[in-house]
Write a protein that holds these residues in place. Sequence first.
Motif, PDB file in Angstrom:
ATOM      1  N   UNK A  62      -7.825   2.977   4.701  1.00 17.39           N
ATOM      2  CA  UNK A  62      -8.255   4.379   4.617  1.00 17.39           C
ATOM      3  C   UNK A  62      -7.894   5.139   5.880  1.00 17.39           C
ATOM      4  N   UNK A  63      -7.774   6.480   5.745  1.00 22.84           N
ATOM      5  CA  UNK A  63      -7.524   7.323   6.905  1.00 22.84           C
ATOM      6  C   UNK A  63      -8.851   7.817   7.480  1.00 22.84           C
ATOM      7  N   UNK A  64      -8.776   8.762   8.399  1.00 24.49           N
ATOM      8  CA  UNK A  64      -9.985   9.271   9.069  1.00 24.49           C
ATOM      9  C   UNK A  64     -10.955   9.964   8.106  1.00 24.49           C
ATOM     10  N   UNK A  65     -10.437  10.524   7.005  1.00 24.48           N
ATOM     11  CA  UNK A  65     -11.287  11.192   6.018  1.00 24.48           C
ATOM     12  C   UNK A  65     -11.772  10.230   4.935  1.00 24.48           C
ATOM     13  N   UNK A  66     -11.553   8.934   5.137  1.00 25.51           N
ATOM     14  CA  UNK A  66     -11.973   7.888   4.188  1.00 25.51           C
ATOM     15  C   UNK A  66     -11.196   7.936   2.864  1.00 25.51           C
ATOM     16  N   UNK A  67     -10.019   8.541   2.873  1.00 27.48           N
ATOM     17  CA  UNK A  67      -9.150   8.573   1.700  1.00 27.48           C
ATOM     18  C   UNK A  67      -8.284   7.319   1.701  1.00 27.48           C
ATOM     19  N   UNK A  68      -8.146   6.694   0.552  1.00 24.70           N
ATOM     20  CA  UNK A  68      -7.308   5.496   0.453  1.00 24.70           C
ATOM     21  C   UNK A  68      -5.849   5.906   0.615  1.00 24.70           C
ATOM     22  N   UNK A  69      -5.149   5.296   1.580  1.00 27.70           N
ATOM     23  CA  UNK A  69      -3.742   5.616   1.816  1.00 27.70           C
ATOM     24  C   UNK A  69      -2.824   4.432   1.520  1.00 27.70           C
ATOM     25  N   UNK A  70      -3.360   3.227   1.554  1.00 24.66           N
ATOM     26  CA  UNK A  70      -2.551   2.037   1.300  1.00 24.66           C
ATOM     27  C   UNK A  70      -3.481   0.909   0.864  1.00 24.66           C
TER      28      UNK A  70
END
Length: 71
Positions: free
Chosen positions: A33-41
């Motif tokens: 996850x990124x800083x906004x808690x969005x799944x990126x990988x």
Amino acid sequence: MIRLNPEKLHLSKWTATQPVRRDKHFIVTALIRDEQETVVACLIEAVHSRKLREIDWRELKDPTKWLQGWR
């Protein structure tokens, strides 16, 4: 394209349409996850060799590369 909810990918099973380094069956072991808690990988693990690989979760939507489940 397959519709996927990235939040539900953890522990899902996938089959590569073209073997990746002689591995064909994979399981998603972690979500990145990124800083906004969005799944990126996601981190996928080959079932047979136990090798880990990081891929963009959107790659799993492509039926020419990945099939859902083990076949």
